[in-house]
Design a protein around this motif. Sequence first.
Motif, mmCIF file in Angstrom:
data_model
loop_
_atom_site.group_PDB
_atom_site.id
_atom_site.type_symbol
_atom_site.label_atom_id
_atom_site.label_comp_id
_atom_site.label_asym_id
_atom_site.label_seq_id
_atom_site.Cartn_x
_atom_site.Cartn_y
_atom_site.Cartn_z
ATOM 1 N N ASP A 74 85.544 -27.435 -52.740
ATOM 2 C CA ASP A 74 85.065 -28.773 -52.413
ATOM 3 C C ASP A 74 86.228 -29.661 -52.013
ATOM 4 O OD1 ASP A 74 82.440 -28.485 -52.579
ATOM 5 O OD2 ASP A 74 82.148 -29.401 -54.536
ATOM 6 N N TYR A 75 86.870 -29.353 -50.910
ATOM 7 C CA TYR A 75 88.019 -30.125 -50.467
ATOM 8 C C TYR A 75 87.883 -30.439 -48.982
ATOM 9 C CZ TYR A 75 90.700 -29.422 -54.707
ATOM 10 O OH TYR A 75 91.128 -29.434 -56.004
ATOM 11 N N VAL A 76 88.381 -31.589 -48.606
ATOM 12 C CA VAL A 76 88.448 -31.954 -47.197
ATOM 13 C C VAL A 76 89.840 -32.492 -46.917
ATOM 14 C CG1 VAL A 76 86.008 -32.471 -46.934
ATOM 15 C CG2 VAL A 76 87.570 -34.248 -47.694
ATOM 16 N N VAL A 77 90.158 -32.595 -45.646
ATOM 17 C CA VAL A 77 91.461 -33.109 -45.224
ATOM 18 C C VAL A 77 91.242 -34.351 -44.408
ATOM 19 C CG1 VAL A 77 93.567 -32.574 -43.972
ATOM 20 C CG2 VAL A 77 92.346 -30.769 -45.173
ATOM 21 N N VAL A 114 84.514 -25.643 -45.875
ATOM 22 C CA VAL A 114 85.641 -26.053 -46.704
ATOM 23 C C VAL A 114 86.921 -25.762 -45.930
ATOM 24 C CG1 VAL A 114 84.497 -25.712 -48.924
ATOM 25 C CG2 VAL A 114 85.704 -23.815 -47.848
ATOM 26 N N SER A 115 87.982 -26.442 -46.282
ATOM 27 C CA SER A 115 89.267 -26.250 -45.610
ATOM 28 C C SER A 115 90.186 -25.404 -46.483
ATOM 29 C CB SER A 115 89.922 -27.604 -45.325
ATOM 30 O OG SER A 115 90.239 -28.254 -46.534
ATOM 31 N N ARG A 116 90.890 -24.515 -45.836
ATOM 32 C CA ARG A 116 91.867 -23.649 -46.502
ATOM 33 C C ARG A 116 93.153 -23.639 -45.667
ATOM 34 N NH1 ARG A 116 89.074 -24.166 -50.189
ATOM 35 N NH2 ARG A 116 88.147 -22.599 -51.562
ATOM 36 N N TYR A 117 94.263 -23.490 -46.340
ATOM 37 C CA TYR A 117 95.551 -23.452 -45.656
ATOM 38 C C TYR A 117 95.822 -22.038 -45.153
ATOM 39 C CZ TYR A 117 100.469 -24.169 -44.636
ATOM 40 O OH TYR A 117 101.676 -24.249 -44.009
ATOM 41 N N ASP A 118 96.107 -21.931 -43.873
ATOM 42 C CA ASP A 118 96.401 -20.645 -43.245
ATOM 43 C C ASP A 118 97.915 -20.515 -43.097
ATOM 44 O OD1 ASP A 118 96.889 -18.604 -41.168
ATOM 45 O OD2 ASP A 118 94.698 -18.583 -41.064
ATOM 46 N N ARG A 119 98.483 -19.491 -43.726
ATOM 47 C CA ARG A 119 99.934 -19.308 -43.697
ATOM 48 C C ARG A 119 100.441 -18.925 -42.311
ATOM 49 N NH1 ARG A 119 101.439 -15.930 -49.226
ATOM 50 N NH2 ARG A 119 100.727 -17.492 -50.740
ATOM 51 N N LYS A 120 99.654 -18.181 -41.576
ATOM 52 C CA LYS A 120 100.100 -17.757 -40.252
ATOM 53 C C LYS A 120 100.084 -18.919 -39.268
ATOM 54 C CE LYS A 120 98.598 -12.939 -40.807
ATOM 55 N NZ LYS A 120 97.730 -11.865 -40.258
ATOM 56 N N GLN A 121 99.004 -19.699 -39.275
ATOM 57 C CA GLN A 121 98.893 -20.806 -38.341
ATOM 58 C C GLN A 121 99.585 -22.074 -38.831
ATOM 59 O OE1 GLN A 121 94.860 -21.413 -37.004
ATOM 60 N NE2 GLN A 121 94.343 -19.234 -37.216
ATOM 61 N N LYS A 122 99.988 -22.113 -40.103
ATOM 62 C CA LYS A 122 100.738 -23.230 -40.671
ATOM 63 C C LYS A 122 99.939 -24.539 -40.673
ATOM 64 C CE LYS A 122 104.374 -20.664 -41.286
ATOM 65 N NZ LYS A 122 104.762 -20.232 -42.658
ATOM 66 N N HIS A 123 98.648 -24.459 -40.824
ATOM 67 C CA HIS A 123 97.844 -25.673 -40.966
ATOM 68 C C HIS A 123 96.500 -25.287 -41.593
ATOM 69 C CE1 HIS A 123 95.159 -24.630 -37.631
ATOM 70 N NE2 HIS A 123 96.249 -24.259 -36.966
ATOM 71 N N PHE A 124 95.712 -26.303 -41.922
ATOM 72 C CA PHE A 124 94.432 -26.074 -42.576
ATOM 73 C C PHE A 124 93.390 -25.662 -41.550
ATOM 74 C CE2 PHE A 124 96.506 -28.562 -45.813
ATOM 75 C CZ PHE A 124 96.031 -28.006 -46.993
ATOM 76 N N ILE A 141 78.398 -21.047 -53.959
ATOM 77 C CA ILE A 141 79.759 -21.314 -54.422
ATOM 78 C C ILE A 141 79.930 -22.792 -54.741
ATOM 79 C CG2 ILE A 141 82.183 -21.310 -53.725
ATOM 80 C CD1 ILE A 141 81.256 -18.559 -54.316
ATOM 81 N N ARG A 142 79.401 -23.643 -53.896
ATOM 82 C CA ARG A 142 79.524 -25.081 -54.110
ATOM 83 C C ARG A 142 78.787 -25.506 -55.372
ATOM 84 N NH1 ARG A 142 80.761 -27.859 -49.328
ATOM 85 N NH2 ARG A 142 79.339 -29.553 -49.829
#
Length: 706
Positions: A46-49, A507-517, A526-527
């Motif tokens: 439950d996160y947003v940016v 939901v937003s997740r951080y992607d290590r390869k693309q270096k952004h959410f 799940i929610r």
Amino acid sequence: MDRSERYYKKKINLAELTDEELMEFIDSVEVEDETFSSDNSIVDPDYVVDNIEYNNSADQVIEECMNEMDEAENTDAFIAEGMNLSMNTSSIEQPAANSTLILDESVGLQKPSTSSAAITNIPLKSVKRPRSPLPTVEESGPSVQPTSGGFTGEALTAISSKELSKAIWRKRALRLHVNEVAFRGDSSLPSTVKELQTPMAFFNFFFTSEILEMIAKETNRRALEENINSTFKTTSAEIRHYIGIMIYMSVYHYPNIDSYWGQNSFKPIQNCMPIKRFIAIKKYLSFQEESQRIKKGQPGYDPLFRIRALANKLNDRFDSVPKSARLCVDEMMCSTKTKHHLRQYMPNKPHKWGVKLFVLCDTNGFAYRFEIYNGAGDNVILPNTPDLGATSNIVIRLSQTIPDFVHHILYFDNFYTSLPLLVYLRARGIYSLGTVRANRIPGCKLPTDGEVRKESRGFSTEYMTSVQGIDLNTVLWKDNKCVRLASTYVDIEPFLRANPDLQTAKVSRYDRKQKHFIEINCPQIIREYNAHMGGVDLMDSLMGRYHIQAKSRNIMMRLFYHFVDMAATNAYILYKRVRAEKANDSSNVSQEEQQYNLPQFREEIAAGLVSFKEKRPVGRQSSVQGIDRSVSQQPSPSIIGRRAVHQVDDVRFDGQDHFPIWMDRKGKKRCKYCKKSDTQVTCSKCDLHLCCTADKNYFWDYHHKN
């Protein structure tokens, strides 16, 4: 040597710098790239940016500074103005003309670089999204009455895992309308709870006079059992004082117990009782008659016999509060390292050593029922309930007081979840949801972790079956790891509604390869689980901030202190719930009512308990001990000039031992009620100056609410 290199570890007179030298110095500073490297992939979905724009480069910042400097009259004025604007402290004096600035490479100043320092896009840390409101009945939707979900079994006791071996799993969705899930019960608080006002009144709602009298009676009995000639005798009022002292100690920490009565003593505790009396009560404190205990090895032996009566009474008091729509079951630890067969080790808990308790809570953290773990043989099967295994039976026992057929929803983790448990709860009209282990799903068709390894994050799949007429749904969702859940009311898609705009699940997740959410799909199941499962952990965190830390080799004493903390925390949560209901009713809103945080609330409870006095019988009251009302008294030098401290409401309005004392004219002070006139009258109990004349009887007004 470059001119800029002379600035390192060198004092610079701001007044002597020319405009060219100042600009050369600004150009020599390199802006650091403030990128985040943390991985937030395992946080709650439950996160947003928030969308925030940034400057593309540092050149724009420097260009703006140059334009502002040209507009300024001189360099000194520009520097002084910039310091005030950046620090937002207009009250700080401006630097003098001979002020100096020390620059050092150790503080992060870098040497000039030929390339411009560009500020890259900064990936933000995710911000928690507010929880969505509970589903409500839509008038335009179908009319639905709570049912058992089509249960076709002979009886609840006939539910077992044998029927599940014949279940056929199909790849279908369990789509329910929001009217089928909306809560149909009444969770409003009764008038007896809404009338509670002070923190001590909320605490006394759980720790009743009956419980305190039982503790005082058993404590006196134990003192006589140890020494028949003992003169020790306590009362329920002294037990209140003892509990109040322990709560005070949980808020104000001293090195040891003796320090509260030492040279730098804590006055409310020191004035309540002597340390010898406190140690005597602690020595003989008991909760059950030991002679009635069944010996070990005989039928009916209870290892928790010494605390069982207190636990049952507190369970009844906690359970007297109407239950909320969403409930959860989880374990809690009473921290202790005392050597006892009940002590457990749980490495994933904040307190790894202690006694384990199973607790039924709502999403706000209020504990309705709890059960102390007795060991491997503690598998009690209640009458008219099936035997679904040791862990599932815990949920059955804790859910016995949940009303049937009003659409309560119960959440638990994979320690308790089994498909027969979901069938049993749905047959009672209670929806349920929990994480589940793959080996507890007979004939499971959900893919394994290896099969979904190549799938992208956000992949989900579901399978559905029917057992004894009740629909069961299992879902697998891949986030950082694979998660499996089982439910009787929700699946991947949101509930059916009249408004299609509400059917979004991202939901937003951080992607290590693309270096952004990035945004990924998040199933509704799940929610639902993340939003309502953390009630027990919330209460555990509230208790962990301010809890009684007194050590004891007697594990029953540690459980007693844990119960006191549970009662105080429940009182605080109930206090906030009452305030929320009063806020919705504008006629009951009081603007002057004080709002307490948790430490203030516990302190108010302790202040009321240590000042408690039993009410005297009806009739003429005896004079106050130690007060000679015929002779005027002079205030002691220790209280002259100090700030007035008002007693808590439980002491101020108790109607006991509040007598006016007339000082001489030298003891006149401002009335603490009207705050206009000087008076010679003080209250013997509150120790405050109050007007007490024929025209202005503020002494009476101060001690009466109305």
